[in-house]
Design a protein around this motif. Structure first.
Motif, short mmCIF file in Angstrom:
data_model
loop_
_atom_site.label_atom_id
_atom_site.label_comp_id
_atom_site.label_asym_id
_atom_site.label_seq_id
_atom_site.Cartn_x
_atom_site.Cartn_y
_atom_site.Cartn_z
N PRO A 1 0.81 -1.24 0.00
CA PRO A 1 0.00 0.00 0.00
C PRO A 1 0.83 1.28 0.00
O PRO A 1 0.29 2.37 -0.16
N PHE A 2 2.14 1.18 0.19
CA PHE A 2 2.96 2.37 0.39
C PHE A 2 3.57 2.92 -0.89
O PHE A 2 3.70 4.13 -1.05
N LEU A 3 3.99 2.04 -1.82
CA LEU A 3 4.71 2.52 -2.99
C LEU A 3 3.84 3.29 -3.98
O LEU A 3 4.26 4.36 -4.46
N PRO A 4 2.63 2.82 -4.35
CA PRO A 4 1.84 3.58 -5.34
C PRO A 4 1.56 5.03 -4.97
O PRO A 4 1.71 5.92 -5.82
N PRO A 5 1.16 5.35 -3.72
CA PRO A 5 0.91 6.77 -3.41
C PRO A 5 2.13 7.66 -3.63
O PRO A 5 2.02 8.78 -4.17
N PHE A 6 3.30 7.18 -3.23
CA PHE A 6 4.49 8.00 -3.39
C PHE A 6 4.94 8.07 -4.84
O PHE A 6 5.51 9.08 -5.27
N PHE A 7 4.71 7.01 -5.60
CA PHE A 7 5.00 7.07 -7.04
C PHE A 7 4.10 8.12 -7.69
O PHE A 7 4.57 8.92 -8.52
N ARG A 8 2.82 8.11 -7.33
CA ARG A 8 1.90 9.09 -7.92
C ARG A 8 2.31 10.53 -7.60
O ARG A 8 2.21 11.42 -8.45
N GLY B 1 3.09 13.36 -10.36
CA GLY B 1 2.60 14.68 -9.99
C GLY B 1 1.11 14.70 -9.69
O GLY B 1 0.42 15.65 -10.06
N ILE B 2 0.62 13.67 -9.00
CA ILE B 2 -0.80 13.57 -8.69
C ILE B 2 -1.01 13.93 -7.21
O ILE B 2 -0.34 13.39 -6.33
N VAL B 3 -1.95 14.80 -6.95
CA VAL B 3 -2.28 15.19 -5.58
C VAL B 3 -3.01 14.02 -4.91
O VAL B 3 -3.96 13.48 -5.48
N PRO B 4 -2.59 13.60 -3.72
CA PRO B 4 -3.25 12.47 -3.03
C PRO B 4 -4.74 12.73 -2.81
O PRO B 4 -5.16 13.85 -2.53
N SER B 5 -5.54 11.66 -2.94
CA SER B 5 -6.98 11.78 -2.75
C SER B 5 -7.56 10.44 -2.33
O SER B 5 -6.97 9.39 -2.59
N THR B 6 -8.72 10.48 -1.70
CA THR B 6 -9.41 9.26 -1.30
C THR B 6 -9.83 8.45 -2.51
O THR B 6 -9.80 7.21 -2.48
N ALA B 7 -10.22 9.14 -3.59
CA ALA B 7 -10.70 8.45 -4.79
C ALA B 7 -9.64 7.52 -5.38
O ALA B 7 -9.97 6.49 -5.97
N GLY C 1 -7.70 15.16 -6.63
CA GLY C 1 -6.65 14.32 -7.21
C GLY C 1 -6.10 14.85 -8.51
O GLY C 1 -5.79 14.08 -9.42
N LYS C 2 -5.96 16.17 -8.61
CA LYS C 2 -5.44 16.77 -9.85
C LYS C 2 -4.04 16.25 -10.16
O LYS C 2 -3.22 16.08 -9.27
N GLN C 3 -3.79 16.05 -11.45
CA GLN C 3 -2.47 15.59 -11.88
C GLN C 3 -1.72 16.71 -12.57
O GLN C 3 -2.23 17.37 -13.48
N PHE C 4 -0.48 16.95 -12.14
CA PHE C 4 0.38 17.98 -12.72
C PHE C 4 1.49 17.36 -13.58
O PHE C 4 2.29 18.09 -14.14
N GLY C 5 1.55 16.07 -13.67
CA GLY C 5 2.63 15.39 -14.38
C GLY C 5 2.11 14.60 -15.55
O GLY C 5 1.04 14.89 -16.07
N GLU D 1 -2.37 -0.79 -18.40
CA GLU D 1 -3.50 -0.16 -17.71
C GLU D 1 -3.13 0.20 -16.27
O GLU D 1 -3.55 1.25 -15.77
N PHE D 2 -2.35 -0.65 -15.60
CA PHE D 2 -1.99 -0.37 -14.21
C PHE D 2 -1.15 0.90 -14.12
O PHE D 2 -1.42 1.77 -13.27
N PHE D 3 -0.15 1.03 -14.98
CA PHE D 3 0.69 2.22 -14.92
C PHE D 3 -0.09 3.47 -15.29
O PHE D 3 0.07 4.52 -14.66
N GLN D 4 -0.95 3.39 -16.29
CA GLN D 4 -1.70 4.55 -16.72
C GLN D 4 -2.79 4.93 -15.71
O GLN D 4 -2.88 6.09 -15.27
N ASP D 5 -3.62 3.98 -15.33
CA ASP D 5 -4.81 4.28 -14.53
C ASP D 5 -4.50 4.42 -13.04
O ASP D 5 -5.13 5.23 -12.36
N GLU D 6 -3.56 3.65 -12.52
CA GLU D 6 -3.32 3.65 -11.08
C GLU D 6 -2.08 4.44 -10.67
O GLU D 6 -2.02 4.96 -9.56
N LEU D 7 -1.09 4.52 -11.55
CA LEU D 7 0.13 5.24 -11.21
C LEU D 7 0.27 6.56 -11.97
O LEU D 7 1.09 7.40 -11.62
N GLY D 8 -0.53 6.72 -13.03
CA GLY D 8 -0.54 7.99 -13.74
C GLY D 8 0.60 8.20 -14.71
O GLY D 8 0.86 9.33 -15.15
N LEU D 9 1.29 7.12 -15.09
CA LEU D 9 2.41 7.23 -16.05
C LEU D 9 2.15 6.30 -17.22
O LEU D 9 2.08 5.08 -17.05
#
Length: 398
Positions: A228-235, A240-246, A278-282, A346-354
């Motif tokens: 549970p720890f790596l994806p939030p910090f990768f984002r 460049g994704i602002v953390p969010s509950t969604a 959860g705005k993305q700047f990256g 799909e995992f990298f695009q949808d969940e990690l934003g890259l």
């Protein structure tokens, strides 16, 4: 340009280059060596190295003729010498510049020199054939149920040495897969994993919704493996994704973000709401490079050795799998597509934003991973064969 003419002309054109950069290296080995000669020899070596670099600078224009010249010079230099290392760096930079400027020209030059430049020294291997092997898919005349059959890979079967990390990750990965599909193969190692993947692919559940459930279980396994720890910090730090509950970020991180954003004086209430959603700047500019830098050791247990290279646009952010263990052992296009390519993209695009594009080569069993490159639907990708692979065990089980 004509490569036949180029080969003839280049030999004549590099005569002066060789004379300055190579023949100067011939030392008077018959003369006795005394201690007082050492400083002079060092100075002479520095002068020769400087001469070599100056000669390289003069032919630094990235065109076919100059790259062939570099190959000719490299052939004359001693293996593992610093001179050869410098020439290879210069050649690599020329190829990268050509790839960035004109990919079609790069493919022509790299293909022509396929038997002179080692594949691991090319910045990108996509559409560049191995010497003597066609890059196009060979379709058999016969069909099975109306499906054309693609010839098997003709390259020798590779053997893979497992690192300590591989030996730790593969059993863990298999245990997560077994939990998702509710079945365990008695076979050990990667082949057991592939039997489990094939079992689920052929099951009624695995065939539902155009293999959607296959994609789902792979993404669940990858998500669990990352903790549970790596994806939030990768984002945050890569995408460049602002953390969010969604997005499933931990409550403490979301709370800290809300507190910080709420106290920013220069933002309107509407902008604050956008950030907290959860705005993305990256993705941030360094994300593709750093991801490609750190990924190979953690991917090896599934695909075998890989190394950093350039994406097809010549930019950083790529790795190439030298001969995919997953593809070689499965010999199945469907497993490659539905239990690797699509779910990982799909995992990298949808969940990690890259964005990530995974491009397997069924002729060589290499595979290009390119972060920061948006993938095409596989149905529109001309590099993905339409037919089934001849020796596919999954097809035989249908």
């Amino acid at each position: 340009f004509s490569f036949n003419r180029l080969s003839t002309v280049s030999t004549r054109n590099i005569a002066s280059f060789r004379s300055n950069a190579v023949s100067d290296r011939v030392t008077t080995s018959n003369q006795p060596i005394v201690a007082d000669d050492a400083p002079m020899r060092v100075w002479a070596s520095i002068q020769k190295l400087a001469l070599l670099i100056s000669e390289i600078v003069q032919i630094s224009e990235p065109n076919a003729s100059n790259i062939v010249k570099m190959c000719d010079v490299a052939d004359t230099l001693q293996k593992d010498s610093i001179d050869l290392y410098i020439v290879k760096i210069a050649r690599s930079n020329m190829l990268i510049s050509m790839l960035q400027r004109n990919r079609t020209e790069y493919i022509e030059v790299a293909s022509f020199l396929a038997n002179r430049i080692p594949r691991n020294e090319l910045p990108n291997l996509q559409n560049v054939p191995i010497a003597g092997i066609s890059e196009t898919f060979q379709l058999r005349d016969n069909q099975v149920d109306g499906i054309p059959i693609v010839e098997d890979c003709s390259l020798p079967v590779a053997t893979f040495e497992e690192s300590l990390l591989d030996k730790l990750l593969l059993p863990l990965f298999r245990s997560l897969v077994q939990k998702e599909i509710n079945w365990k193969s008695p076979t050990k190692g990667i082949r057991g994993l592939l039997e489990e993947g094939r079992y689920y692919k052929l099951s009624e559940e695995g065939q539902v919704n155009d293999s959607f459930n296959q994609h789902r279980f792979v993404k669940t396994v990858v998500r669990t493996l990352l903790t549970p720890f790596l994806p939030p910090f990768f984002r945050i730090f890569m995408s460049g994704i602002v953390p969010s509950t969604a997005r499933g970020d931990p409550a403490w991180l979301v709370s800290l973000t809300e507190s910080t954003v709420s106290n920013l004086p220069l933002l309107t209430e509407e902008e604050k709401a956008s950030w907290l959603a959860g705005k993305q700047f990256g993705p941030i500019f360094y994300a593709p490079f750093l991801t490609s830098l750190f990924t190979p050791p953690f991917l090896s247990f599934l695909v075998g050795p890989s190394h950093m290279n350039r994406r097809k646009d010549g930019k950083f952010g790529g790795i190439v799998v030298e001969k995919c263990k997953f593809l070689q052992e499965s010999n199945c296009k469907g497993l490659c597509l539905h239990q690797c390519k699509i779910p990982v993209q799909e995992f990298f695009q949808d969940e990690l934003g890259l964005p990530l594009t995974v491009t397997p080569n069924f002729v060589t069993q290499e595979c290009q991973w390119s972060w920061g490159e948006a993938p095409l639907p596989h149905s529109l990708d001309e590099n993905f064969p339409r037919g089934c692979i001849s020796g596919c065990e999954t097809r035989a089980s249908l």
